[in-house]
Design a protein around this motif. Structure first.
Motif, PDB file in Angstrom:
ATOM      1  N   GLN A   1     -23.360 -31.411 -18.401  1.00  0.00           N
ATOM      2  CA  GLN A   1     -22.850 -32.245 -17.317  1.00  0.00           C
ATOM      3  C   GLN A   1     -22.187 -33.511 -17.853  1.00  0.00           C
ATOM      4  O   GLN A   1     -21.169 -33.973 -17.314  1.00  0.00           O
ATOM      5  CB  GLN A   1     -23.986 -32.591 -16.355  1.00  0.00           C
TER       6      GLN A   1
ATOM      7  N   ARG B   1     -18.786 -32.271 -19.260  1.00  0.00           N
ATOM      8  CA  ARG B   1     -17.885 -31.736 -18.239  1.00  0.00           C
ATOM      9  C   ARG B   1     -17.364 -32.834 -17.312  1.00  0.00           C
ATOM     10  O   ARG B   1     -16.352 -32.644 -16.633  1.00  0.00           O
ATOM     11  CB  ARG B   1     -18.573 -30.628 -17.433  1.00  0.00           C
ATOM     12  N   ASN B   2     -18.039 -33.951 -17.278  1.00  0.00           N
ATOM     13  CA  ASN B   2     -17.590 -35.072 -16.449  1.00  0.00           C
ATOM     14  C   ASN B   2     -17.201 -36.289 -17.287  1.00  0.00           C
ATOM     15  O   ASN B   2     -17.226 -37.420 -16.819  1.00  0.00           O
ATOM     16  CB  ASN B   2     -18.680 -35.440 -15.444  1.00  0.00           C
ATOM     17  N   SER B   3     -16.827 -36.053 -18.525  1.00  0.00           N
ATOM     18  CA  SER B   3     -16.417 -37.120 -19.432  1.00  0.00           C
ATOM     19  C   SER B   3     -15.262 -37.920 -18.846  1.00  0.00           C
ATOM     20  O   SER B   3     -14.383 -37.388 -18.168  1.00  0.00           O
ATOM     21  CB  SER B   3     -15.984 -36.502 -20.772  1.00  0.00           C
ATOM     22  N   GLN B   4     -15.257 -39.212 -19.153  1.00  0.00           N
ATOM     23  CA  GLN B   4     -14.225 -40.104 -18.622  1.00  0.00           C
ATOM     24  C   GLN B   4     -13.192 -40.532 -19.673  1.00  0.00           C
ATOM     25  O   GLN B   4     -12.493 -41.523 -19.485  1.00  0.00           O
ATOM     26  CB  GLN B   4     -14.902 -41.339 -18.018  1.00  0.00           C
TER      27      GLN B   4
ATOM     28  N   SER C   1     -14.979 -33.825 -24.455  1.00  0.00           N
ATOM     29  CA  SER C   1     -15.174 -33.286 -23.110  1.00  0.00           C
ATOM     30  C   SER C   1     -15.129 -31.770 -23.140  1.00  0.00           C
ATOM     31  O   SER C   1     -14.612 -31.160 -24.077  1.00  0.00           O
ATOM     32  CB  SER C   1     -14.095 -33.815 -22.156  1.00  0.00           C
TER      33      SER C   1
ATOM     34  N   SER D   1      -8.952 -30.759 -21.550  1.00  0.00           N
ATOM     35  CA  SER D   1     -10.215 -31.267 -22.085  1.00  0.00           C
ATOM     36  C   SER D   1     -10.225 -31.029 -23.592  1.00  0.00           C
ATOM     37  O   SER D   1      -9.399 -30.294 -24.126  1.00  0.00           O
ATOM     38  CB  SER D   1     -11.411 -30.565 -21.429  1.00  0.00           C
TER      39      SER D   1
ATOM     40  N   GLU E   1     -11.595 -25.280 -12.082  1.00  0.00           N
ATOM     41  CA  GLU E   1     -13.024 -25.582 -12.130  1.00  0.00           C
ATOM     42  C   GLU E   1     -13.678 -25.393 -10.768  1.00  0.00           C
ATOM     43  O   GLU E   1     -13.014 -25.351  -9.729  1.00  0.00           O
ATOM     44  CB  GLU E   1     -13.229 -27.016 -12.634  1.00  0.00           C
TER      45      GLU E   1
ATOM     46  N   THR F   1     -14.343 -30.952 -11.627  1.00  0.00           N
ATOM     47  CA  THR F   1     -15.282 -31.966 -12.111  1.00  0.00           C
ATOM     48  C   THR F   1     -14.672 -33.358 -11.962  1.00  0.00           C
ATOM     49  O   THR F   1     -13.562 -33.517 -11.455  1.00  0.00           O
ATOM     50  CB  THR F   1     -15.622 -31.704 -13.588  1.00  0.00           C
ATOM     51  N   ARG F   2     -15.404 -34.367 -12.464  1.00  0.00           N
ATOM     52  CA  ARG F   2     -14.964 -35.750 -12.308  1.00  0.00           C
ATOM     53  C   ARG F   2     -14.110 -36.243 -13.478  1.00  0.00           C
ATOM     54  O   ARG F   2     -13.838 -37.440 -13.572  1.00  0.00           O
ATOM     55  CB  ARG F   2     -16.178 -36.670 -12.133  1.00  0.00           C
ATOM     56  N   LYS F   3     -13.670 -35.353 -14.352  1.00  0.00           N
ATOM     57  CA  LYS F   3     -12.800 -35.792 -15.451  1.00  0.00           C
ATOM     58  C   LYS F   3     -11.511 -36.388 -14.885  1.00  0.00           C
ATOM     59  O   LYS F   3     -10.961 -35.865 -13.908  1.00  0.00           O
ATOM     60  CB  LYS F   3     -12.455 -34.603 -16.365  1.00  0.00           C
TER      61      LYS F   3
END
Length: 467
Positions: A18, A21-24, A287, A372, A423, A428-430
């Motif tokens: 998680q 997968r949600n790396s910023q 990511s 990613s 996805e 996701t929040r990327k």
């Protein structure tokens, strides 16, 4: 205040899947080199039809090991045999974890007695530095990290410039630069050529599927050498390749560049995670993206066999992961392939961009669609996951959308499978992921390398097609 390490970050974050997968971190950027010199279509065609200049100065990291134990250190960290490995040779280095899963790969140059240089991505450089500092080896290291993705006007400097001239006309370009016939350099061997009166070290290489040389020297000579190469190449139709097209050559040549480094689990790997800073590539600097989702990070790990490195494994020396790889060798292994995407299915992605009434599908950028650091798109047969698509884009040479990946041993060349693009749950929040819905795309399993010229021209064992 003491810097947080990767082990602490993982404990604080909970599930590493998680977290990644949600790396910023945002988009991966090939630094400094211009986006395009002409246009990415012509630049792609040039590596098959004339010649290209690849500028590899900025996007890779380097680490030099010098001292009595330099060779011993590198041998301990890779699956490759070091028999007959002597100065002026190079090899693709593939380090693994203690459990036999790939950490990364890159090129190891044997520069001189007690001096070796590795060039590649950060995970392998980190792994080498850790063992050099903690493993009791009598070595000194010199590390030079990749150039910053966003220099923001600040000067950029590297230890070396690094160029490649590749393509059908490459040897003519290089002979003109040299002012005489070229030395007969065998594949993955080193020698010297002359450029503007300077003695420049070179490696026989072949990223674009045709003969060529990689050459390097002091960064202070970067402009002088580049200008000389560009001038020599004009007569032979050579084009400079920009950052946009550069990595897409691997779609044709078959190298999967960024598998997830297998460092997040295992008690034996704990000391390494405690050494790695939280800000490292393996932590906040990386990511995971794509439609394959598992709560178990180990489901993203890959063996050397799956990435096409099985023939490299030699148990003639002690190395990290050897016992695990001996156990793996008794089991069926996944294999590397190319996926050729169905054109009618693919065009739905772009059709969704011009239909205001429809939900859009995940954007597919040209010529590289990766959003990613490590891509894992689910590939299915009969609703069951049978592999991953791991690096995708478009080849103007082949007029085909392609991706590289791995499949179960039961899958054969020519099989038609289903790739899930996009996805889950809208994405996701990327920062690289807009809201979208998933799309199933038919893909035909094809050889890796996909390019006929690459399959026929590469030296046996270097990106060659798996049976």
């Amino acid at each position: 205040m003491k810097q947080e390490n990767l082990e602490q970050l993982l404990r604080r974050s909970g599930n590493p899947v998680q977290m990644l997968r949600n790396s910023q971190i945002g988009a991966y950027v090939y630094p400094v080199v211009p986006y395009e010199f002409s246009n990415w279509r012509d630049e792609q065609q040039a590596w098959q039809k004339t010649a290209v200049l690849f500028d590899q100065t900025h996007h890779m990291a380097e680490i030099t090991a010098k001292g009595p134990d330099a060779l011993k250190l590198m041998s301990y960290l890779t699956i490759n045999s070091f028999n007959n490995f002597v100065p002026n040779k190079a090899k693709q280095m593939v380090p693994c974890s203690y459990d036999g899963y790939v950490i990364g790969d890159g090129i190891l140059f044997y520069l001189d007695k007690d001096e070796l240089l590795f060039v590649g991505r950060a995970p392998t450089v980190n792994w080498i530095q850790f063992h050099a500092e903690t493993g009791g080896f009598n070595v000194e290291i010199i590390r030079d990290d990749r150039s910053p993705s966003h220099p923001r006007g600040k000067p950029v400097s590297r230890r070396h410039y690094r160029f490649q001239v590749q393509g059908p006309n490459a040897m003519q370009v290089l002979a003109k630069l040299n002012g005489a016939s070229l030395p007969d350099v065998k594949f993955f061997n080193m020698d010297y050529i002359n450029i503007k009166g300077r003695k420049v070290r070179c490696l026989r290489h072949g990223m674009a599927g045709a003969p060529g040389l990689e050459f390097w020297g002091p960064y202070a000579e970067y402009d002088e050498i580049r200008e000389a190469v560009v001038a020599a190449g004009k007569e032979f139709g050579m084009l400079e390749v920009g950052a946009r097209a550069y990595s897409s050559n691997t779609l044709e040549s078959g190298w999967i560049p960024s598998p997830l480094p297998a460092v997040y689990t295992g008690e034996q790997m704990r000391a390494y995670r405690e050494w790695l800073p939280a800000s490292s590539y393996e932590g906040l600097g990386g990511s995971i993206g794509g439609s394959f989702v598992s709560e178990n990070i180990e489901d993203y790990y890959l063996t050397p066999h799956a990435l096409g490195y099985g023939p490299f494994i030699k148990f003639d020396h002690e190395f990290v992961g050897a016992e695990a790889l001996k156990r793996q060798a008794k089991e069926p292994q996944r294999k590397k392939v190319t996926f050729a995407w169905n054109p009618a299915d693919f065009i739905k992605i772009y059709a969704s961009l011009v239909d205001p009434e429809a939900e859009n599908y995940k954007f597919f950028d040209f010529p590289n669609c990766n959003y990613s650091s490590a891509s894992y798109d689910r590939v299915m047969a009969g609703g069951k996951t049978v592999g991953f698509s791991m690096f995708g884009g478009y080849s103007y040479n082949e007029r085909t959308v392609l991706s590289l990946g791995v499949v179960d041993p039961s899958i054969n060349i020519g099989d038609v499978l289903t790739l899930v693009w996009g996805e889950e749950n809208g994405g996701t929040r990327k920062p690289t992921v807009e809201r979208h819905k998933q799309l199933e795309i038919r893909v035909r399993v094809s050889p890796a390398p996909y390019s006929t010229s690459a399959r026929q021209a590469y030296h046996d064992g270097w990106r060659t097609r798996q049976a």
